[in-house]
Write an enzyme that holds these catalytic residues in place. Sequence first.
Site, PDB file in Angstrom:
ATOM      1  N   GLY A  39       0.799  -1.216   0.000  1.00 52.75           N
ATOM      2  CA  GLY A  39       0.000   0.000   0.000  1.00 52.75           C
ATOM      3  C   GLY A  39       0.827   1.259   0.000  1.00 52.75           C
ATOM      4  O   GLY A  39       1.204   1.788  -1.043  1.00 52.75           O
ATOM      5  N   ASP A 100      -1.618   0.073  10.506  1.00 58.39           N
ATOM      6  CA  ASP A 100      -1.617  -0.337  11.909  1.00 58.39           C
ATOM      7  C   ASP A 100      -2.830  -1.199  12.241  1.00 58.39           C
ATOM      8  O   ASP A 100      -2.714  -2.217  12.932  1.00 58.39           O
ATOM      9  CB  ASP A 100      -1.573   0.897  12.818  1.00 58.39           C
ATOM     10  N   HIS A 124       7.464   1.258  11.505  1.00 60.27           N
ATOM     11  CA  HIS A 124       6.744   2.116  12.433  1.00 60.27           C
ATOM     12  C   HIS A 124       6.704   1.377  13.769  1.00 60.27           C
ATOM     13  O   HIS A 124       6.502   0.165  13.799  1.00 60.27           O
ATOM     14  CB  HIS A 124       5.327   2.334  11.892  1.00 60.27           C
ATOM     15  N   GLU A 212       3.238  13.764  12.478  1.00 57.45           N
ATOM     16  CA  GLU A 212       2.121  13.672  11.535  1.00 57.45           C
ATOM     17  C   GLU A 212       0.985  14.615  11.930  1.00 57.45           C
ATOM     18  O   GLU A 212       0.376  15.256  11.076  1.00 57.45           O
ATOM     19  CB  GLU A 212       1.599  12.240  11.495  1.00 57.45           C
ATOM     20  N   GLU A 244       0.310  33.619  -1.524  1.00 55.91           N
ATOM     21  CA  GLU A 244       1.085  34.113  -0.384  1.00 55.91           C
ATOM     22  C   GLU A 244       1.100  33.126   0.791  1.00 55.91           C
ATOM     23  O   GLU A 244       1.969  33.199   1.654  1.00 55.91           O
ATOM     24  CB  GLU A 244       0.525  35.458   0.098  1.00 55.91           C
ATOM     25  N   SER A 270      14.599  39.307   1.049  1.00 51.91           N
ATOM     26  CA  SER A 270      14.629  40.756   1.174  1.00 51.91           C
ATOM     27  C   SER A 270      14.784  41.155   2.646  1.00 51.91           C
ATOM     28  O   SER A 270      14.376  40.415   3.554  1.00 51.91           O
ATOM     29  CB  SER A 270      13.341  41.370   0.615  1.00 51.91           C
TER      30      SER A 270
END
Length: 374
Positions: A39, A100, A124, A212, A244, A270
């Site tokens: 997966g 899991d 994990h 996460e 932005e 800048s």
Amino acid sequence: MAKLNFGGVEENVVTREEFPLSKAQQVLKNETVAVIGYGVQGPGQALNQKDNGINVIVGQRKDSKTWDKAIRDGFVPGETLFEIEEALQKGTIICYLLSDAAQIALWPTVKKHLTAGKALYFSHGFGITFNEQTGIIPPKDVDVFLVAPKGSGTSLRRMFLQGRGLNSSYAIYQDATGKAFDRVIALGIAVGSGYLFETDFKKEVYSDLTGERGTLMGAIQGIFAAQYEVLRAKGHTPSEAFNETVEELTQSLMPLVAENGMDWMYANCSTTAQRGALDWWKKFRDVTKPVFNELYESVAAGKESQRSIDSNSRPDYREKLEVELKELRESELWQAGKTVRSLRPENQNASAKENTSSTKEVFRKQALKTESIG
């Protein structure tokens, strides 16, 4: 193993120089690595091992979409692609890469095939760390370790094909054979790690769940939404607010931070941006730090793991997930983002070709219609 200085703290790190691929191949030459689950992490890890000359097989439920994907990726039924239980039987190292919740469900079957001397590999620390909730308690006569790439399986594969590597952590939970270190590092190199840093199962899962929910996904979406909504409420257009908030960050600034660090990026923007960033970053730290403390304590107390197990195990989980994802997908923020992404030059070229093909098809149909009328 090298000791490197990370901001004044020495850590154990394994690099490709001291543990090259040739050494990894030697360590794993008599092993059959069974990747269970195709997966999120499975494809990247399995394909990278395959390309690195490791004897890797895939275990997956037959006649599923992921079974078909494994075939498309070059795994051959009966040779390198098997039903899960057959792969478990054949594998000497079991790479347990299911979700899991799926790991919990399949555990009785996996445990049955963990005979003495085999190795159980995770990416994990969830199942082992929260074993009172998951029931995943390995036999004492097998090695148990993890390699956790710091990114998705897609990124792992993409960087491998680019000749790069994704940083990974490694941990040893149980060394029954005396070979756990060589086995885990060899696998870390074989799956495409740039380097490997040492951790343990508990620290890996605590940092992972915090990350996460925090800066990697949860916090960043929350910050995006907050700034976007403020700009929109103050009269800025969706395109300006999105550019932005998201586009400049992901397309311009983050690549520079990845290459050279935040200090370099500050030094090369800048003076107005520089001054504002230096004045405001500590305010954002102070506001969000209590939330991160609350999050970490929730992870450490097992609340986040239990919530994941409870929600992900429900039969209607996929349907409810789609509703939540739809809310994100159809929000003005990410609808604006979809339009902005389509305007990037690389996407414009693809779009132009698609439009040209569509236009030709329209003309073709009109011509056929005219001919039929005539």
